[in-house]
Structure formats: C-alpha cells, structure tokens
Design a protein around this motif. Structure first.
Motif, PDB file in Angstrom:
ATOM      1  N   ALA A 150       0.818  -1.206   0.000  1.00  0.00           N
ATOM      2  CA  ALA A 150       0.000   0.000   0.000  1.00  0.00           C
ATOM      3  C   ALA A 150       0.851   1.256   0.000  1.00  0.00           C
ATOM      4  O   ALA A 150       0.495   2.265  -0.604  1.00  0.00           O
ATOM      5  CB  ALA A 150      -0.926   0.001   1.217  1.00  0.00           C
ATOM      6  N   GLU A 151       2.001   1.215   0.687  1.00  0.00           N
ATOM      7  CA  GLU A 151       2.850   2.392   0.775  1.00  0.00           C
ATOM      8  C   GLU A 151       3.536   2.704  -0.547  1.00  0.00           C
ATOM      9  O   GLU A 151       4.133   3.759  -0.711  1.00  0.00           O
ATOM     10  CB  GLU A 151       3.885   2.201   1.886  1.00  0.00           C
ATOM     11  N   LYS A 152       3.479   1.770  -1.493  1.00  0.00           N
ATOM     12  CA  LYS A 152       4.063   2.010  -2.803  1.00  0.00           C
ATOM     13  C   LYS A 152       3.094   2.759  -3.708  1.00  0.00           C
ATOM     14  O   LYS A 152       3.445   3.121  -4.826  1.00  0.00           O
ATOM     15  CB  LYS A 152       4.460   0.681  -3.449  1.00  0.00           C
ATOM     16  N   ALA A 153       1.875   2.972  -3.233  1.00  0.00           N
ATOM     17  CA  ALA A 153       0.895   3.713  -4.019  1.00  0.00           C
ATOM     18  C   ALA A 153       1.178   5.206  -3.934  1.00  0.00           C
ATOM     19  O   ALA A 153       1.756   5.694  -2.963  1.00  0.00           O
ATOM     20  CB  ALA A 153      -0.511   3.420  -3.501  1.00  0.00           C
ATOM     21  N   LEU A 154       0.751   5.936  -4.955  1.00  0.00           N
ATOM     22  CA  LEU A 154       0.897   7.389  -4.946  1.00  0.00           C
ATOM     23  C   LEU A 154      -0.203   8.020  -4.107  1.00  0.00           C
ATOM     24  O   LEU A 154      -1.361   7.603  -4.174  1.00  0.00           O
ATOM     25  CB  LEU A 154       0.792   7.939  -6.369  1.00  0.00           C
ATOM     26  N   VAL A 155       0.165   9.031  -3.328  1.00  0.00           N
ATOM     27  CA  VAL A 155      -0.861   9.817  -2.660  1.00  0.00           C
ATOM     28  C   VAL A 155      -1.646  10.553  -3.745  1.00  0.00           C
ATOM     29  O   VAL A 155      -1.143  10.791  -4.849  1.00  0.00           O
ATOM     30  CB  VAL A 155      -0.248  10.812  -1.654  1.00  0.00           C
ATOM     31  N   VAL A 156      -2.875  10.917  -3.432  1.00  0.00           N
ATOM     32  CA  VAL A 156      -3.753  11.514  -4.444  1.00  0.00           C
ATOM     33  C   VAL A 156      -3.150  12.765  -5.088  1.00  0.00           C
ATOM     34  O   VAL A 156      -3.176  12.907  -6.318  1.00  0.00           O
ATOM     35  CB  VAL A 156      -5.146  11.813  -3.839  1.00  0.00           C
ATOM     36  N   PRO A 157      -2.576  13.707  -4.311  1.00  0.00           N
ATOM     37  CA  PRO A 157      -1.992  14.897  -4.959  1.00  0.00           C
ATOM     38  C   PRO A 157      -0.870  14.550  -5.937  1.00  0.00           C
ATOM     39  O   PRO A 157      -0.716  15.207  -6.968  1.00  0.00           O
ATOM     40  CB  PRO A 157      -1.461  15.719  -3.778  1.00  0.00           C
ATOM     41  N   ALA A 158      -0.089  13.511  -5.622  1.00  0.00           N
ATOM     42  CA  ALA A 158       1.007  13.122  -6.520  1.00  0.00           C
ATOM     43  C   ALA A 158       0.453  12.542  -7.817  1.00  0.00           C
ATOM     44  O   ALA A 158       0.949  12.850  -8.907  1.00  0.00           O
ATOM     45  CB  ALA A 158       1.919  12.110  -5.834  1.00  0.00           C
ATOM     46  N   LEU A 321     -10.307   2.335  -2.720  1.00  0.00           N
ATOM     47  CA  LEU A 321     -10.766   2.290  -1.332  1.00  0.00           C
ATOM     48  C   LEU A 321     -11.018   3.696  -0.788  1.00  0.00           C
ATOM     49  O   LEU A 321     -11.978   3.925  -0.055  1.00  0.00           O
ATOM     50  CB  LEU A 321      -9.740   1.559  -0.467  1.00  0.00           C
ATOM     51  N   LEU A 322     -10.158   4.629  -1.148  1.00  0.00           N
ATOM     52  CA  LEU A 322     -10.361   6.011  -0.721  1.00  0.00           C
ATOM     53  C   LEU A 322     -11.658   6.584  -1.282  1.00  0.00           C
ATOM     54  O   LEU A 322     -12.304   7.425  -0.655  1.00  0.00           O
ATOM     55  CB  LEU A 322      -9.181   6.881  -1.161  1.00  0.00           C
ATOM     56  N   ALA A 323     -12.036   6.118  -2.471  1.00  0.00           N
ATOM     57  CA  ALA A 323     -13.270   6.596  -3.098  1.00  0.00           C
ATOM     58  C   ALA A 323     -14.507   5.943  -2.492  1.00  0.00           C
ATOM     59  O   ALA A 323     -15.631   6.338  -2.809  1.00  0.00           O
ATOM     60  CB  ALA A 323     -13.230   6.332  -4.598  1.00  0.00           C
ATOM     61  N   LEU A 327     -13.887  -3.645   0.106  1.00  0.00           N
ATOM     62  CA  LEU A 327     -12.758  -4.558  -0.043  1.00  0.00           C
ATOM     63  C   LEU A 327     -13.102  -5.698  -0.996  1.00  0.00           C
ATOM     64  O   LEU A 327     -12.257  -6.150  -1.776  1.00  0.00           O
ATOM     65  CB  LEU A 327     -12.355  -5.118   1.321  1.00  0.00           C
ATOM     66  N   LEU A 328     -14.349  -6.164  -0.943  1.00  0.00           N
ATOM     67  CA  LEU A 328     -14.747  -7.284  -1.801  1.00  0.00           C
ATOM     68  C   LEU A 328     -14.690  -6.906  -3.281  1.00  0.00           C
ATOM     69  O   LEU A 328     -14.182  -7.666  -4.109  1.00  0.00           O
ATOM     70  CB  LEU A 328     -16.159  -7.753  -1.432  1.00  0.00           C
ATOM     71  N   SER A 329     -15.213  -5.714  -3.621  1.00  0.00           N
ATOM     72  CA  SER A 329     -15.182  -5.302  -5.027  1.00  0.00           C
ATOM     73  C   SER A 329     -13.755  -5.017  -5.477  1.00  0.00           C
ATOM     74  O   SER A 329     -13.380  -5.296  -6.623  1.00  0.00           O
ATOM     75  CB  SER A 329     -16.066  -4.070  -5.248  1.00  0.00           C
ATOM     76  N   THR A 330     -12.935  -4.488  -4.563  1.00  0.00           N
ATOM     77  CA  THR A 330     -11.537  -4.214  -4.898  1.00  0.00           C
ATOM     78  C   THR A 330     -10.771  -5.519  -5.082  1.00  0.00           C
ATOM     79  O   THR A 330      -9.930  -5.641  -5.982  1.00  0.00           O
ATOM     80  CB  THR A 330     -10.884  -3.358  -3.797  1.00  0.00           C
ATOM     81  N   GLN A 331     -11.066  -6.505  -4.237  1.00  0.00           N
ATOM     82  CA  GLN A 331     -10.454  -7.825  -4.393  1.00  0.00           C
ATOM     83  C   GLN A 331     -10.783  -8.409  -5.763  1.00  0.00           C
ATOM     84  O   GLN A 331      -9.906  -8.936  -6.459  1.00  0.00           O
ATOM     85  CB  GLN A 331     -10.954  -8.782  -3.305  1.00  0.00           C
ATOM     86  N   VAL A 349      -6.149   3.907   4.268  1.00  0.00           N
ATOM     87  CA  VAL A 349      -7.466   4.544   4.284  1.00  0.00           C
ATOM     88  C   VAL A 349      -8.072   4.466   5.681  1.00  0.00           C
ATOM     89  O   VAL A 349      -9.276   4.297   5.849  1.00  0.00           O
ATOM     90  CB  VAL A 349      -8.412   3.907   3.240  1.00  0.00           C
ATOM     91  N   ASP A 350      -7.217   4.598   6.696  1.00  0.00           N
ATOM     92  CA  ASP A 350      -7.693   4.526   8.078  1.00  0.00           C
ATOM     93  C   ASP A 350      -8.773   5.573   8.361  1.00  0.00           C
ATOM     94  O   ASP A 350      -9.746   5.305   9.067  1.00  0.00           O
ATOM     95  CB  ASP A 350      -6.527   4.728   9.054  1.00  0.00           C
ATOM     96  N   GLU A 351      -8.573   6.760   7.815  1.00  0.00           N
ATOM     97  CA  GLU A 351      -9.538   7.825   8.070  1.00  0.00           C
ATOM     98  C   GLU A 351     -10.902   7.461   7.491  1.00  0.00           C
ATOM     99  O   GLU A 351     -11.936   7.683   8.119  1.00  0.00           O
ATOM    100  CB  GLU A 351      -9.052   9.138   7.467  1.00  0.00           C
ATOM    101  N   MET A 352     -10.889   6.871   6.290  1.00  0.00           N
ATOM    102  CA  MET A 352     -12.143   6.468   5.671  1.00  0.00           C
ATOM    103  C   MET A 352     -12.827   5.385   6.502  1.00  0.00           C
ATOM    104  O   MET A 352     -14.035   5.434   6.748  1.00  0.00           O
ATOM    105  CB  MET A 352     -11.890   5.939   4.261  1.00  0.00           C
ATOM    106  N   LEU A 353     -12.050   4.409   6.967  1.00  0.00           N
ATOM    107  CA  LEU A 353     -12.613   3.324   7.760  1.00  0.00           C
ATOM    108  C   LEU A 353     -13.144   3.843   9.091  1.00  0.00           C
ATOM    109  O   LEU A 353     -14.159   3.367   9.603  1.00  0.00           O
ATOM    110  CB  LEU A 353     -11.551   2.247   7.997  1.00  0.00           C
TER     111      LEU A 353
END
Length: 371
Positions: A150-158, A321-323, A327-331, A349-353
């Motif tokens: 997950a940490e290899k993903a780009l943050v949204v602004p990037a 996930l941020l959108a 998890l099931l649909s993303t899987q 996406v802790d804030e979203m959860l």
C-alpha cells in the motif's frame, strides 16, 4: 572542487555539449551524462545534480572514482539521509564550506533515486572500460521497516500532479512527438484505471474491450490474462473509455474496437508490434524523470520518482478504497485470490474506515432508539 587532479568550479561544467572524453573523472562523468540523458534537459538536470553532489562527497574524502569502495557508497547514502551539520545550507544561505549543498535530509525515495543514478554512472564507466567493478552493486536499496504494498501507491496529490502533467505534455506535443505522447497517455490510463500488471498490459488486445449485459445495461469490460494465464475481467470506467475513444480517434480508428480487432492494445513506438515489458518500463521511467524534474513541490516530486509500472496497480487499489469502494469489489477488480492481500491496502485509508465506523455507530444507536 577537486577530483583527483581535475579542478571543477560548479554544476555548469557538467554540460551535455561536452566532448566525449574519459582521460579523467570529470571528463568521464561528462561522457556518461551525454550518453545517458540523450539531450533531454529534464534528465540531464536531474542526473547532473546527483553527479555534482557525489563529486562533492568524493572530494570531501579525497578520493576519485577509481578508488570508491562499497563502504564509501554506504557512507554517502547515509549522509544523504542523515546529513551532518556541515552538509546543510545554513538558514542565512551563507555558504562557508564546499560540502554545504543540501537544504534538508533526503527522503528514502530520493536517496534510492540518488543510488540508482550513481549506479548507472558506474555501470556506464565499467562498460566504457574506464572503471573496473561497480561498488554501488554491493550496497542495498534503502527500505522502510513499514514499507508495504500500500505504501508504494501514490498519494492523491502526486497522482493528480503526474496525470495533469501527462495530459499537458500530450496536448502540447508537436506533430512529430504526438503519436508517442498519445500512446503513453493511454498506457498510463489503462494501468491506473484497471490495476493490471505489466505482463497483462503487453498481452492485451484491442478486442479485449467488449460489452456485456449487466441488468438492463450494456457495460464495457476489459478482459486480459493474469498470473497462471487465467483470464480476468474488469469493468471499464467511463474515464478509461473516454481515453480509449480519444486514442483511437487519433489513430484514425472507429471510436470502439470491433470483436475481430485482434491488434495489440499498446503498440511499440514506430513499430507494428506489441510493446515489450522493457518498452513500457523505459517509457514510464522517461516520463517519471521529466515529471519529477518539472515539479516544484519536493514532496510530490519524490512521490512521482517512485513510479514504476506496478505503482499504478497499488495506486488503483488504494484510490478505489479512498473513493469508498468495498474490499470485496476491490479484491475482485485486482484478481486477488485472498481478501487478506487486498486488506493490506486498507492501511492507507484509516480515516475512511474510521468515518465508516462512526456511521455504523450512529446507525446502531438509531436502531436502539427504534426498538
């Protein structure tokens, strides 16, 4: 500044117009810069900055390129990540020593970028017969203890910055370069909107797009091979379909591919053949280097520099996930056999959860009141 017996004054001495010559370290670096940057100002500026900083380090320990050992590279990378005071530019901007060339410590991704550039320098000079051995190969890439998929993903602004840059470059491209930029833009869109792997991208065909009934609607899908040669299908987003139509119109094709259109989805540049995995990696690395160099925000630039073909997959997952996707649909979209793998992305996406947990808590309280 002195390397061996060669005097250099500043970055301007690293010039892409320099003669190819390797009788001393500075000439060797010039030769590498000329060969590696291919007259690209963006790449040249980035590589020259790294070369200048490395030269400053070598001068500080009084050695030249031929004397560099693996331990020297480790020490250099450690300085970049944890610079001592005499390496930092003072607040008053008054430079008193030659090593004061850093405004702050570099991030892990920037240190890794520096390592990659210096490794390329040594590889080139080895191939040219100027050096023997590559001490950078003895060092390890810096990796965070908490580094995960997950940490290899780009943050949204990037991501937004990178994608906006790609769009602007495509729109501003000359007729000579338009085909390359249109292809690269579509390639990035496919990777981001589907989360497909590199191997799937190079195997996909135009007729991998097809329409399928979902309820009373005909929805566009994209089918492509995954690991184990199993066929995987995802729903094509409206944004992806817009990019497909735009790309096909540029190619002079009908808006949507026909079932019999068995041509490569992504073509090699100036060749009537599918792009190779190496071709994708090269195209993305060139874009990443230019986009990072054009970015005025150091944090965003560092984020952009970590982009590889697989970064798009990680970014697709976390942004879904941020959108608010489950998890099931993303899987299902990613093709993970176990939802445990998909759950890794939820770390970002802790804030979203947390918000969803609050919503559930409010719902539970309402149920109690209703009873």
């Amino acid at each position: 500044m002195v390397i061996g017996s060669v005097q250099i004054a500043n970055l301007e001495e690293f010039s892409p117009e320099s003669m190819l010559h390797a009788s001393n370290d500075i000439a060797a670096i010039n030769s590498w810069l000329r060969a590696s940057t291919k007259n690209s100002k963006h790449t040249f500026d980035s590589y020259a900055r790294e070369a200048r900083r490395f030269v400053i380090y070598l001068n500080s320990i009084n050695i030249g390129l031929k004397q560099v050992k693996g331990e020297d590279i480790d020490n250099y990378l450690n300085i970049l990540q944890y610079p001592p005071a005499h390496w930092l530019i003072p607040d008053d901007q008054q430079i008193t020593t030659s090593t004061q060339c850093m405004s702050a410590a570099l991030s892990e991704s920037s240190v890794n970028h520096a390592r990659t550039v210096i490794k390329g320098l040594f590889s080139y000079l080895n191939d040219a017969g100027y050096l023997k051995g590559n001490p950078v190969a003895l060092t390890a890439r810096i990796k965070s203890e908490q580094e995960s998929m997950a940490e290899k993903a780009l943050v949204v602004p990037a991501w937004n910055t990178f994608w906006k840059w790609v769009v602007q470059k495509t729109e501003a491209a000359t007729e000579k370069d338009k085909a390359l930029w249109m292809r690269n833009r579509f390639m990035c869109a496919v990777l981001y909107h589907t989360g497909m792997r590199l191997s799937s991208l190079v195997a996909a065909r135009m007729n991998s797009f097809y329409r399928k009934n979902i309820g009373s609607e005909l929805i566009w899908h994209l089918a492509f091979p995954m690991k184990g040669k199993r066929l995987h299908t995802v729903i094509a987003t409206n944004s992806l379909m817009d990019e497909l139509v735009s790309y096909r119109k540029y190619l002079g094709l009908q808006d949507f591919p026909a079932p019999a259109e068995d041509t490569p989805l992504i073509m090699a540049y100036r060749k009537k053949a599918p792009i190779s995995p190496r071709g994708v990696e090269y195209a993305i690395s060139e874009m990443v280097e230019q986009a990072a160099s054009d970015c005025n925000d150091p944090f965003i630039a560092d984020e952009i520099r970590k982009i590889t073909p697989h970064t798009f997959r990680h970014t697709h997952a976390t942004h879904r996930l941020l959108a608010g996707a489950s998890l099931l649909s993303t899987q299902k979209t990613l093709g993970h056999k176990s939802i445990t793998t998909t759950t890794i992305y939820a770390a970002v996406v802790d804030e979203m959860l947390l918000n969803e947990s609050d919503m559930f808590g409010e719902f539970s309280e309402q149920q109690k009141i209703g009873n």
